[in-house]
Design a protein around this motif. Sequence first.
Motif, short mmCIF file in Angstrom:
data_model
loop_
_atom_site.label_atom_id
_atom_site.label_comp_id
_atom_site.label_asym_id
_atom_site.label_seq_id
_atom_site.Cartn_x
_atom_site.Cartn_y
_atom_site.Cartn_z
N HIS A 159 -13.05 -2.84 -44.28
CA HIS A 159 -12.18 -4.00 -44.55
C HIS A 159 -13.04 -5.26 -44.61
CE1 HIS A 159 -9.03 -6.94 -44.34
NE2 HIS A 159 -8.08 -6.01 -44.22
N PRO A 160 -13.17 -5.91 -45.76
CA PRO A 160 -14.12 -7.03 -45.91
C PRO A 160 -13.90 -8.17 -44.92
CG PRO A 160 -13.39 -6.28 -48.07
CD PRO A 160 -12.54 -5.56 -47.06
N ASP A 161 -12.66 -8.67 -44.78
CA ASP A 161 -12.42 -9.79 -43.88
C ASP A 161 -12.67 -9.40 -42.42
OD1 ASP A 161 -11.62 -11.64 -45.88
OD2 ASP A 161 -9.61 -10.77 -45.92
N ILE A 162 -12.27 -8.20 -42.07
CA ILE A 162 -12.51 -7.71 -40.71
C ILE A 162 -14.01 -7.60 -40.46
CG2 ILE A 162 -12.20 -5.77 -39.13
CD1 ILE A 162 -9.65 -7.43 -39.59
N LEU A 163 -14.75 -7.11 -41.45
CA LEU A 163 -16.21 -7.02 -41.34
C LEU A 163 -16.81 -8.39 -41.09
CD1 LEU A 163 -18.92 -5.47 -41.66
CD2 LEU A 163 -18.79 -6.00 -44.09
N ALA A 164 -16.39 -9.39 -41.86
CA ALA A 164 -16.94 -10.74 -41.70
C ALA A 164 -16.72 -11.25 -40.28
CB ALA A 164 -16.32 -11.68 -42.73
N GLY A 165 -15.49 -11.14 -39.80
CA GLY A 165 -15.20 -11.61 -38.45
C GLY A 165 -15.94 -10.81 -37.40
N LEU A 190 -7.32 -13.27 -41.27
CA LEU A 190 -7.90 -11.93 -41.26
C LEU A 190 -9.30 -11.92 -40.63
CD1 LEU A 190 -6.73 -10.36 -44.63
CD2 LEU A 190 -6.34 -9.43 -42.34
N ILE A 191 -10.06 -12.99 -40.85
CA ILE A 191 -11.36 -13.10 -40.18
C ILE A 191 -11.16 -13.26 -38.68
CG2 ILE A 191 -13.44 -14.52 -39.95
CD1 ILE A 191 -13.36 -15.02 -42.92
N LYS A 219 -12.70 -21.41 -31.13
CA LYS A 219 -13.22 -21.80 -32.44
C LYS A 219 -12.90 -20.74 -33.50
CE LYS A 219 -16.85 -24.98 -30.98
NZ LYS A 219 -18.29 -25.32 -31.02
N LYS A 220 -12.51 -19.56 -33.03
CA LYS A 220 -12.09 -18.53 -33.99
C LYS A 220 -10.89 -18.99 -34.81
CE LYS A 220 -8.84 -15.76 -31.22
NZ LYS A 220 -8.63 -16.72 -30.14
N ASN A 221 -10.11 -19.91 -34.26
CA ASN A 221 -8.90 -20.39 -34.94
C ASN A 221 -9.23 -21.23 -36.18
OD1 ASN A 221 -7.32 -19.14 -32.98
ND2 ASN A 221 -7.34 -20.95 -31.67
N ASN A 222 -10.50 -21.58 -36.36
CA ASN A 222 -10.91 -22.36 -37.53
C ASN A 222 -11.10 -21.49 -38.77
OD1 ASN A 222 -11.00 -24.61 -35.84
ND2 ASN A 222 -13.18 -24.37 -35.41
N PHE A 223 -10.93 -20.18 -38.61
CA PHE A 223 -11.20 -19.24 -39.70
C PHE A 223 -9.89 -18.68 -40.25
CE2 PHE A 223 -15.02 -19.45 -37.21
CZ PHE A 223 -16.04 -19.40 -38.15
N PRO A 224 -9.92 -18.19 -41.49
CA PRO A 224 -8.74 -17.51 -42.04
C PRO A 224 -8.26 -16.40 -41.12
CG PRO A 224 -10.38 -17.86 -43.75
CD PRO A 224 -11.04 -18.24 -42.46
N ARG A 247 -11.40 -10.92 -33.14
CA ARG A 247 -10.69 -10.34 -32.00
C ARG A 247 -11.05 -8.87 -31.84
NH1 ARG A 247 -4.45 -11.48 -32.52
NH2 ARG A 247 -4.47 -10.40 -30.50
N LEU A 248 -11.16 -8.14 -32.96
CA LEU A 248 -11.53 -6.74 -32.88
C LEU A 248 -12.91 -6.58 -32.25
CD1 LEU A 248 -10.94 -3.77 -33.53
CD2 LEU A 248 -12.01 -4.13 -35.77
N HIS A 249 -13.85 -7.42 -32.66
CA HIS A 249 -15.20 -7.39 -32.09
C HIS A 249 -15.14 -7.54 -30.57
CE1 HIS A 249 -19.62 -8.48 -32.17
NE2 HIS A 249 -19.25 -8.92 -30.97
#
Length: 199
Positions: A13-19, A37-38, A30-35, A43-45
């Motif tokens: 999953h591209p967006d999940i990969l990026a995040g 899905l990222i 600061k994660k809230n600054n991202f789209p 969160r998954l990480h």
Amino acid sequence: MNYLAHAYLSFGHPDILAGNMMSDFIKGNKKNNFPILIQQGIRLHRLIDQYTDEHPATLAAKQLFKPQVGLYAGSFMDVVYDYFLANDEQVFAAEQQLAHFSETVYTVLQQYESVFPEKFTPAFQHMRTHNWLLHYRNKQGIERTFEGLVHRAQYLQPPIALLPVLENNKAFFQEAYQQFFPDVIQFASKQLAILLNEL
């Protein structure tokens, strides 16, 4: 987990990969600054990291690093898991498959360069230039990764010879990987489904 495992546990999953890959460079909210899905990838990480740290196989195996690196033992175990993942013939049947997977990861991540956290940009450039994901397959790559961790660690004084810990306890670490990795695949897959269903 280290980079290769986090990439693999993004399940294509591209967006999940990026995040997932940027997460260590994004602190707190600061994660809230991202789209969104990222954000779910970030969160998954964090969920994967917590699960890894608490898994019985990890708790037992990292004791072998503690005499030399103390509380950093978990970080070195992450690298060990990447080594065994890179050499897992059930996942990457040959080096060619790992090389293809690695290049795919770099190509996907490149598309997100505009949203990279500042400190992730040089890390990604080094990752791609030196093909970290592929080189987790060999001991020279693992040794360089160990050395980099020691160099960046605030309370460790290089040089510390850590590759012998892996080499002298390879069967023990292999067993830890075999106990742990099927569990983390199942865990991460379930958590990703939950995260995506929240959207």
